[in-house]
Write a protein that holds these residues in place. Structure first.
Motif, PDB file in Angstrom:
ATOM      1  N   PRO A   1       0.952  -1.236   0.043  1.00  0.00           N
ATOM      2  CA  PRO A   1       0.069  -0.016  -0.070  1.00  0.00           C
ATOM      3  C   PRO A   1       0.871   1.259   0.084  1.00  0.00           C
ATOM      4  O   PRO A   1       0.458   2.228  -0.566  1.00  0.00           O
ATOM      5  CB  PRO A   1      -0.844  -0.246   1.294  1.00  0.00           C
ATOM      6  CG  PRO A   1      -0.840  -1.585   1.584  1.00  0.00           C
ATOM      7  CD  PRO A   1       0.559  -2.132   1.104  1.00  0.00           C
ATOM      8  N   LEU A   2       1.947   1.253   0.736  1.00  0.00           N
ATOM      9  CA  LEU A   2       2.835   2.364   0.674  1.00  0.00           C
ATOM     10  C   LEU A   2       3.304   2.843  -0.692  1.00  0.00           C
ATOM     11  O   LEU A   2       3.451   4.014  -1.098  1.00  0.00           O
ATOM     12  CB  LEU A   2       3.897   2.273   1.633  1.00  0.00           C
ATOM     13  CG  LEU A   2       3.686   2.038   3.115  1.00  0.00           C
ATOM     14  CD1 LEU A   2       4.985   1.767   3.775  1.00  0.00           C
ATOM     15  CD2 LEU A   2       3.143   3.409   3.668  1.00  0.00           C
TER      16      LEU A   2
ATOM     17  N   ALA B   1       2.066   1.914  -3.711  1.00  0.00           N
ATOM     18  CA  ALA B   1       0.833   2.303  -4.421  1.00  0.00           C
ATOM     19  C   ALA B   1       0.600   3.795  -4.172  1.00  0.00           C
ATOM     20  O   ALA B   1       0.341   4.753  -5.110  1.00  0.00           O
ATOM     21  CB  ALA B   1      -0.485   1.591  -4.059  1.00  0.00           C
ATOM     22  N   GLU B   2       0.505   4.096  -2.918  1.00  0.00           N
ATOM     23  CA  GLU B   2       0.265   5.747  -2.432  1.00  0.00           C
ATOM     24  C   GLU B   2       1.370   6.491  -2.877  1.00  0.00           C
ATOM     25  O   GLU B   2       1.013   7.352  -3.465  1.00  0.00           O
ATOM     26  CB  GLU B   2       0.288   5.656  -0.759  1.00  0.00           C
ATOM     27  CG  GLU B   2      -0.213   6.986  -0.431  1.00  0.00           C
ATOM     28  CD  GLU B   2      -0.396   6.915   1.255  1.00  0.00           C
ATOM     29  OE1 GLU B   2      -0.609   8.122   1.862  1.00  0.00           O
ATOM     30  OE2 GLU B   2      -0.083   5.999   1.860  1.00  0.00           O
TER      31      GLU B   2
ATOM     32  N   GLU C   1       3.139   6.179  -5.700  1.00  0.00           N
ATOM     33  CA  GLU C   1       3.152   6.145  -7.243  1.00  0.00           C
ATOM     34  C   GLU C   1       1.730   6.986  -7.258  1.00  0.00           C
ATOM     35  O   GLU C   1       1.747   7.972  -8.384  1.00  0.00           O
ATOM     36  CB  GLU C   1       2.583   4.967  -7.722  1.00  0.00           C
ATOM     37  CG  GLU C   1       3.927   3.850  -7.713  1.00  0.00           C
ATOM     38  CD  GLU C   1       5.092   4.384  -8.645  1.00  0.00           C
ATOM     39  OE1 GLU C   1       4.739   5.376  -9.548  1.00  0.00           O
ATOM     40  OE2 GLU C   1       6.171   4.019  -8.331  1.00  0.00           O
ATOM     41  N   SER C   2       0.693   6.964  -6.446  1.00  0.00           N
ATOM     42  CA  SER C   2      -0.353   7.815  -6.726  1.00  0.00           C
ATOM     43  C   SER C   2       0.253   9.530  -6.379  1.00  0.00           C
ATOM     44  O   SER C   2      -0.352  10.318  -7.130  1.00  0.00           O
ATOM     45  CB  SER C   2      -1.482   7.851  -5.688  1.00  0.00           C
ATOM     46  OG  SER C   2      -2.644   8.444  -5.828  1.00  0.00           O
ATOM     47  N   LEU C   3       0.969   9.662  -5.195  1.00  0.00           N
ATOM     48  CA  LEU C   3       1.334  10.878  -4.937  1.00  0.00           C
ATOM     49  C   LEU C   3       2.201  11.484  -6.214  1.00  0.00           C
ATOM     50  O   LEU C   3       2.331  12.767  -6.514  1.00  0.00           O
ATOM     51  CB  LEU C   3       2.226  11.019  -3.853  1.00  0.00           C
ATOM     52  CG  LEU C   3       1.263  10.824  -2.556  1.00  0.00           C
ATOM     53  CD1 LEU C   3       2.219  10.654  -1.177  1.00  0.00           C
ATOM     54  CD2 LEU C   3       0.317  11.742  -2.224  1.00  0.00           C
TER      55      LEU C   3
ATOM     56  N   GLU D   1       0.135  12.498  -9.191  1.00  0.00           N
ATOM     57  CA  GLU D   1      -0.566  13.788  -8.593  1.00  0.00           C
ATOM     58  C   GLU D   1       0.337  14.960  -8.680  1.00  0.00           C
ATOM     59  O   GLU D   1      -0.100  16.103  -9.245  1.00  0.00           O
ATOM     60  CB  GLU D   1      -1.178  13.742  -7.370  1.00  0.00           C
ATOM     61  CG  GLU D   1      -2.083  14.746  -6.864  1.00  0.00           C
ATOM     62  CD  GLU D   1      -2.752  14.849  -5.655  1.00  0.00           C
ATOM     63  OE1 GLU D   1      -3.481  15.539  -4.985  1.00  0.00           O
ATOM     64  OE2 GLU D   1      -2.592  13.760  -5.028  1.00  0.00           O
TER      65      GLU D   1
END
Length: 252
Positions: A107-108, A110-111, A113-115, A118
């Motif tokens: 999850p870290l 994925a988060e 990559e999302s950041l 963005e």
């Protein structure tokens, strides 16, 4: 326990200890009973106090024994705590990486990559806004310059008839003295705003700048030429304010 004294026997004629009977007592009179208490109050009280102290001491004896026993137990516990531990020191084994730690990082990632995505999007937005603002500033500056030039052109266009009168007066020789100086100063002041005059005799004919009002042929010219200037033309920088009125001669 103290025994109670017994009453004297009425039949006895003897005297009681410590005292004597009345000698003249008649036979018909009843004998007087004398009671004497030989108890000692001081001794009895002292004995009662002594018994009470002994009872209190007996009652306190078990409590003192308990206190001493508890104190001994506490001392023994403290001694055991202060005693050095024999044997090798105990070292905690390092925690082994569990299999659950690997999925926990997913999850870290994925988060993260999302950041990053963005952040890239926000960076592109900032770049786009910066480019739009730069274009806006250029457009505003260009429009401001255009508006300023149009305003100056409007004022100068209104002064062109005055300049035409000065040109005609100069041709007739009337611009002499102070009046000529004023005319020259006015022409120089208007020239500071970018006003320039064109249209002289012998200039090649340019339909974009000249307005032909007469045509003739001549053997002296090899191309269309302005042979006569009726009114000069003016331009503001690259902007044409008014074309020149000329007579054109074509070659034969």
């Amino acid at each position: 326990m103290t025994e109670k004294p017994r009453a004297a026997d009425p039949g006895s004629t003897g005297s009681a200890p410590g005292g004597s009977a009345t000698a003249g007592q008649g036979a018909g009179e009843e004998p007087r009973v004398v009671i004497r208490d030989k108890r000692k109050i001081g001794k009895t009280t002292e004995q009662a106090v002594t018994d009470t102290s002994a009872a209190d001491a007996a009652a306190d004896a078990p409590a003192e024994g308990l206190v001493e026993e508890s104190e001994v137990v506490v001392d023994e516990i403290e001694g055991e705590a202060d005693a050095p531990v024999s044997g090798p020191p105990v070292v905690d084994a390092p925690a082994q990486a569990s299999e659950e730690a690997v999925p926990a990082n997913a999850p870290l990632g994925a988060e993260l990559e999302s950041l990053r995505a963005e952040l890239d999007e926000r960076t592109r937005d900032v770049q786009r806004v910066s480019a739009e603002y730069a274009n806006y500033r250029k457009r505003v500056d260009r429009d401001r310059s255009l508006v300023q030039e149009q305003a100056i052109g409007t004022v100068l266009t209104a002064l062109l008839p005055i300049l035409d009168d000065l040109d005609r007066a100069r041709e007739h020789g009337d611009l002499v003295g102070p009046f000529g100086s004023v005319a020259d100063q006015l022409t120089a002041a208007l020239g500071k705003f970018g006003l320039t005059a064109f249209g002289e005799q012998g200039d090649p004919f340019d339909p974009t700048r000249h307005e032909a009002v007469a045509h003739q042929t001549s053997a002296d010219v090899t191309e269309p030429t302005c042979v006569q200037v009726m009114r000069r033309g003016y331009q503001l920088g690259e902007r044409l304010l008014r074309p020149a009125l000329v007579a054109v001669a074509d070659p034969e």
